[in-house]
Design an enzyme around this catalytic site. Structure first.
Site: not given
Ligand code: PBG
Length: 320
Positions: A118, A120, A128, A193, A203, A215, A231, A246, A272, A311
């Site tokens: 990615c 970003c 992104c 996603k 972030r 986004r 998708e 996700k 996260s 995690y």
């Molecule tokens: C990159 C990306 C993100 C996450 C994984 N790859 C952040 C986003 O899309 O803002 C999130 C992972 C997480 O929150 O653990 N685009």
């Protein structure tokens, strides 16, 4: 009918419960995410994610060695670059933290190394892709994603995982990899996603919150379910070897739906925010951490996920 049917007979004791358990979570299912940054000797805790660190490649390697020792088979790497610009140069720089870490981990372990593809984290504006006015330009972003995936593959990544949500990226990444002789590098597409509040702590960790807007013009609307299948199927058609949903916990119905309709391996990303909520509640003494972790990961598996990125993976591996 009662009293002949007694459901509780099957729950009489722990050994019997284990015998009739329908879902088995094992360490084989787990992937551990790592945040890497250039330098050496760096291990800095992410404030909103207690127990998760930003690490330099040398420290990340040691971490990977211990992850391998406890039986986890795969890691996924995210990069925090030395600098950010408007073309995400760091993403496809062969000497950035992700590429360095991939080389070190592949040389010293048997772990499967997955890289997040990615832009970003590498963009000054935190979006992104390439920004044109207020929009993220899909087609101009594609070559940079392909270049990034290729740079990861050259470093030795086993699996590249595009998470940008641009249309057509799987196809261009496959073509770029095949064109340079990386036919055996797998693509794990973040096919489904959602635009989610649960990425907040990530972030902070990656310093990648968008500087303007959000986004929602590229990540999916959390209310949509049919769109998830659309998708997923288009990424399968473009050549994805595996697909991902996700976040995980708020989207278990989507995981189940795709498990039933798509025949390639399915991953789920326990993100996260889902981690931080449990950590914070446990730290306040409001929830039992170990039981909550196993319950959540088992639920993701039960929903139909073959692979779980979390995690919690290290803590869970110790409990299994
Ligand atoms: C990159 C990306 C993100 C996450 C994984 N790859 C952040 C986003 O899309 O803002 C999130 C992972 C997480 O929150 O653990 N685009």
């Amino acid at each position: 009918m009662f009293p002949y049917t007694r459901h509780r007979r099957l729950r009489l004791n722990p050994v019997l419960r284990r015998l009739v358990r329908e879902t088995g979570l094992t360490v084989n299912d787990l992937v551990y995410p790592l945040f890497v940054t250039c330098g050496s000797g760096i291990k800095k805790e992410i404030v909103s994610m207690p127990g998760v660190f930003n690490m330099s490649p040398d420290v990340a390697l040691q971490e990977c060695i211990s992850v391998e020792k406890i039986g986890i088979g795969a890691v996924i790497l995210f990069g925090l670059p030395m600098f950010k610009d408007s073309v995400a140069s760091g993403a496809y720089d062969d000497n950035e933290a992700v590429q360095q870490t991939v080389r070190a981990v592949k040389e010293n372990t048997k772990l499967i190394v997955i890289t997040d593809v990615c832009l970003c984290e590498y963009m000054i504006h935190g979006h992104c892709g390439i920004v044109k006015g207020e929009r993220v330009d899909n087609d101009e972003t594609l070559p940079l994603l392909a270049q990034t995936a290729l740079s990861h593959a050259k470093a030795g990544a086993d699996i590249v995982a595009p998470s940008d949500m641009m249309d057509g990226r799987v196809k261009v990444i496959r073509a770029a990899l095949d064109g340079e002789g990386y036919q055996n590098t797998l693509i794990l597409s973040y096919a489904v996603k959602y635009a989610s509040a649960f990425y907040g702590p990530f972030r902070e960790a990656a310093n990648s919150a968008p500087a303007f807007g959000d986004r929602k013009s590229y990540q999916m609307d959390s209310a949509n379910r049919r769109e998830a299948l659309k998708e997923a199927l288009s990424d399968v058609e473009e050549g994805a070897d595996m697909i991902m949903v996700k976040p995980a916990i708020a989207y278990l119905d989507i995981i189940r739906e795709l498990r039933e309709k798509v025949d390639i391996p399915l991953a789920a990303y326990n993100v996260s925010g889902e981690y931080s909520m449990i950590k914070a509640a446990a730290q306040s003494g409001w929830i039992d951490y170990n039981s909550a972790v196993l319950e959540i990961l088992t639920a993701i598996k039960r929903a139909g996920s073959d692979i779980i990125i979390s995690y919690f993976s290290k803590d869970a591996a110790a409990l299994l």
